[in-house]
Scaffold this motif. Structure first.
Motif, short mmCIF file in Angstrom:
data_model
loop_
_atom_site.label_atom_id
_atom_site.label_comp_id
_atom_site.label_asym_id
_atom_site.label_seq_id
_atom_site.Cartn_x
_atom_site.Cartn_y
_atom_site.Cartn_z
N ALA A 18 0.78 -1.12 0.09
CA ALA A 18 -0.25 -0.17 0.01
C ALA A 18 0.95 1.15 -0.06
CB ALA A 18 -0.84 -0.09 1.15
N SER A 19 0.47 2.20 -0.78
CA SER A 19 1.18 3.59 -0.78
C SER A 19 1.25 4.20 0.57
CB SER A 19 0.71 4.55 -1.69
OG SER A 19 0.47 3.89 -3.18
N LEU A 20 2.50 4.72 0.89
CA LEU A 20 2.87 5.30 2.00
C LEU A 20 2.46 6.79 1.98
CD1 LEU A 20 6.17 3.80 3.57
CD2 LEU A 20 3.59 2.86 3.97
N SER A 49 11.97 -5.34 -1.80
CA SER A 49 12.64 -4.95 -3.02
C SER A 49 13.25 -6.18 -3.90
CB SER A 49 13.75 -4.00 -2.80
OG SER A 49 14.47 -3.53 -3.95
N ARG A 50 13.79 -7.31 -2.82
CA ARG A 50 14.29 -8.38 -3.67
C ARG A 50 13.38 -9.16 -4.12
NH1 ARG A 50 19.97 -9.41 -2.04
NH2 ARG A 50 20.70 -7.96 -0.42
N LYS A 51 12.03 -9.25 -3.67
CA LYS A 51 11.17 -10.22 -4.17
C LYS A 51 10.63 -9.29 -5.41
CE LYS A 51 9.45 -11.91 0.48
NZ LYS A 51 8.02 -11.89 1.30
N LYS A 52 10.49 -8.12 -5.40
CA LYS A 52 9.86 -7.41 -6.52
C LYS A 52 10.80 -7.72 -7.84
CE LYS A 52 8.54 -2.79 -8.14
NZ LYS A 52 8.19 -1.34 -7.57
N ALA A 53 12.05 -7.58 -7.70
CA ALA A 53 13.15 -7.64 -8.70
C ALA A 53 13.86 -9.14 -8.75
CB ALA A 53 14.21 -6.55 -8.34
N GLU A 54 13.17 -10.03 -8.17
CA GLU A 54 13.61 -11.26 -8.21
C GLU A 54 15.07 -11.66 -7.79
OE1 GLU A 54 11.55 -13.89 -11.83
OE2 GLU A 54 11.82 -11.62 -12.36
N ILE A 224 5.45 12.37 -10.62
CA ILE A 224 5.80 12.56 -12.29
C ILE A 224 5.76 11.12 -12.77
CG2 ILE A 224 7.40 13.13 -13.89
CD1 ILE A 224 8.15 15.62 -11.97
N GLY A 225 6.20 10.12 -12.02
CA GLY A 225 6.24 8.61 -12.78
C GLY A 225 7.44 8.33 -12.90
N CYS A 226 8.64 8.10 -12.02
CA CYS A 226 9.81 7.71 -12.55
C CYS A 226 10.11 6.50 -12.83
CB CYS A 226 11.06 8.29 -11.31
SG CYS A 226 10.33 7.73 -9.55
N PHE A 227 11.05 6.05 -13.40
CA PHE A 227 11.16 4.56 -13.80
C PHE A 227 11.98 3.90 -12.73
CE2 PHE A 227 14.23 1.40 -15.75
CZ PHE A 227 13.16 0.47 -16.28
N LEU A 265 6.86 1.19 -3.63
CA LEU A 265 6.41 -0.22 -4.03
C LEU A 265 5.24 -0.33 -4.82
CD1 LEU A 265 7.10 -1.95 -0.67
CD2 LEU A 265 8.41 -2.44 -2.71
N ASN A 266 4.32 0.71 -4.63
CA ASN A 266 3.26 0.83 -5.41
C ASN A 266 3.09 1.51 -6.58
OD1 ASN A 266 0.44 -0.40 -5.67
ND2 ASN A 266 -0.52 1.42 -4.50
N THR A 267 4.38 2.03 -6.77
CA THR A 267 4.40 3.06 -8.06
C THR A 267 4.55 2.38 -9.38
OG1 THR A 267 5.35 4.87 -6.63
CG2 THR A 267 5.61 5.03 -9.14
N LYS A 268 3.42 2.23 -10.24
CA LYS A 268 3.50 1.52 -11.51
C LYS A 268 4.63 1.55 -12.23
CE LYS A 268 -1.71 0.64 -11.21
NZ LYS A 268 -2.91 0.94 -11.96
N SER A 269 5.07 2.75 -12.55
CA SER A 269 6.10 2.99 -13.37
C SER A 269 7.50 2.60 -13.09
CB SER A 269 6.27 4.75 -13.65
OG SER A 269 6.49 5.35 -12.60
N MET A 270 7.64 2.49 -11.70
CA MET A 270 8.90 2.31 -10.92
C MET A 270 9.30 0.99 -10.99
SD MET A 270 11.22 3.84 -8.50
CE MET A 270 12.11 3.16 -6.99
#
Length: 349
Positions: A18-20, A49-54, A224-227, A265-270
């Motif tokens: 969930a977004s902080l 972070s490790r889970k998200k990026a395998e 802004i939606g950073c990568f 964690l919940n930022t779709k572009s990130m």
């Protein structure tokens, strides 16, 4: 030790992706970096972070294309026109080709930044892009790190083969710099509008910056939606005006990395989170990106930072390995196993 109920609630919230809120991030940054709470949030950010990026890491490279008296006149940068002691220099085509080959030679470089001063000649950067394209594999992306620009400029760079851009609205922009914070933000928005990936950072963090300032700053990239996001501490380079305030510890920097990680964690572009300059504790706190550097560096008085503060590709591979990452991402999102055999193969052990 009894942990506050609010702390538990925020950590649980983060673990549910969930977004902080800004207020929650400020709360987390108000803990001392040596506190149990700071240790817990670093560990949670690392795990998520490790889970998200395998459990994969990313190595970026940066070539400082030129050095001159910079009109940005940033009080934390060795290029500032009122205090720089560096000679004017521009990398030749041969230098650019050689540096690109050195960075990308083993095929594990995700992306390569080309950096100029704030005021720059577009033809110079377009020429650098063309030279680099011929000397890196197709899966390695080309990014730029240039001064304030409009969408037309970024569209032209995209057509030339550029995939993304680094741009920041820095802490105390317009106070510690001669730049306009509105122009900085507009440039970040232009990057995204032109169809490029935005790589940004909360920087340059010093002891005088409050949790409120830090949070307000790093939320710009989120909005802004950073990568890719990042946190970078200011380096106390002799002769640079703000060095008189000293610098924060890597442990404090890692706490900031952890909070940004949880907030995005919940930022779709990130996709990725970086710590700069590269360090182990940051890579154990949510960061999975580090940068190797060559040529000019705003935190180094050496004209070629590869002979000074800048990390090499070998340094970066070994640091990611020691931090427990098991693979490296390439610019096409394919992965290379990162193990002892690979370190030996790439002369990184």
């Amino acid at each position: 030790m009894q942990l506050e109920k609010r702390f538990h609630e925020i950590i649980d919230k983060a673990q549910n992706y969930a977004s902080l809120t800004k207020e929650e991030c400020i709360y987390l940054l108000n803990f001392e970096e040596t506190s149990l709470e700071a240790s817990i949030l670093r560990a949670v950010a690392d795990n998520l972070s490790r889970k998200k990026a395998e459990n994969s890491g990313v190595i970026l490279g940066q070539i400082g294309v030129e050095v001159s008296e910079c009109t940005g006149n940033c009080k934390f940068c060795v290029f500032g026109k009122e205090h720089t002691q560096l000679p004017t220099h521009r990398a030749s085509d041969e230098e650019l080709a050689l540096k690109a080959q050195e960075f990308a030679g083993y095929g594990d470089l995700y992306g390569l930044f080309l950096m100029t001063m704030h005021s720059y000649d577009l033809n110079v950067i377009l020429n650098a892009v063309e030279i680099v394209k011929k000397n890196i594999p197709d899966h390695t992306q080309i990014w730029v790190n240039i001064g304030d620009s409009n969408m037309d400029t970024f569209e032209e760079l995209r057509r030339a083969g550029v995939k993304g851009a680094y741009h920041v609205n820095r802490l105390r922009e317009g106070i510690d710099t001669d730049l306009n914070p509105n122009a900085r933000r507009s440039t970040m928005e232009a990057v995204v509008s032109a169809g490029l990936d935005l790589y940004t950072c909360c920087e340059p963090i010093g002891p005088e910056h409050t949790p409120e300032e830090i949070v307000e700053n790093f939320f710009i990239g989120i909005e802004i939606g950073c990568f890719q996001h990042a946190a970078m501490r200011r380096v106390a380079v002799p002769g640079v005006p703000l060095s008189k305030y000293g610098q924060i510890t890597e442990l404090r920097l890692a706490q900031i990395v952890a909070v940004i990680t949880l907030a995005t964690l919940n930022t779709k572009s990130m996709r990725y989170m970086s710590v700069h300059e590269p360090n182990q504790v940051g890579l154990l706190s949510g960061a999975n990106v580090i940068t190797a550097e060559s040529g000019a560096n705003p935190r180094d008085t050496n004209i070629d930072t590869s002979q000074g503060r800048g990390f090499s590709m070998a340094n970066c591979r070994k640091m990611l390995f020691e931090a427990g990452f098991t693979s490296l991402r390439r610019g096409d999102e394919s992965m290379i196993p990162l193990n002892l055999d690979y370190l030996i193969k790439t002369n990184s052990f």
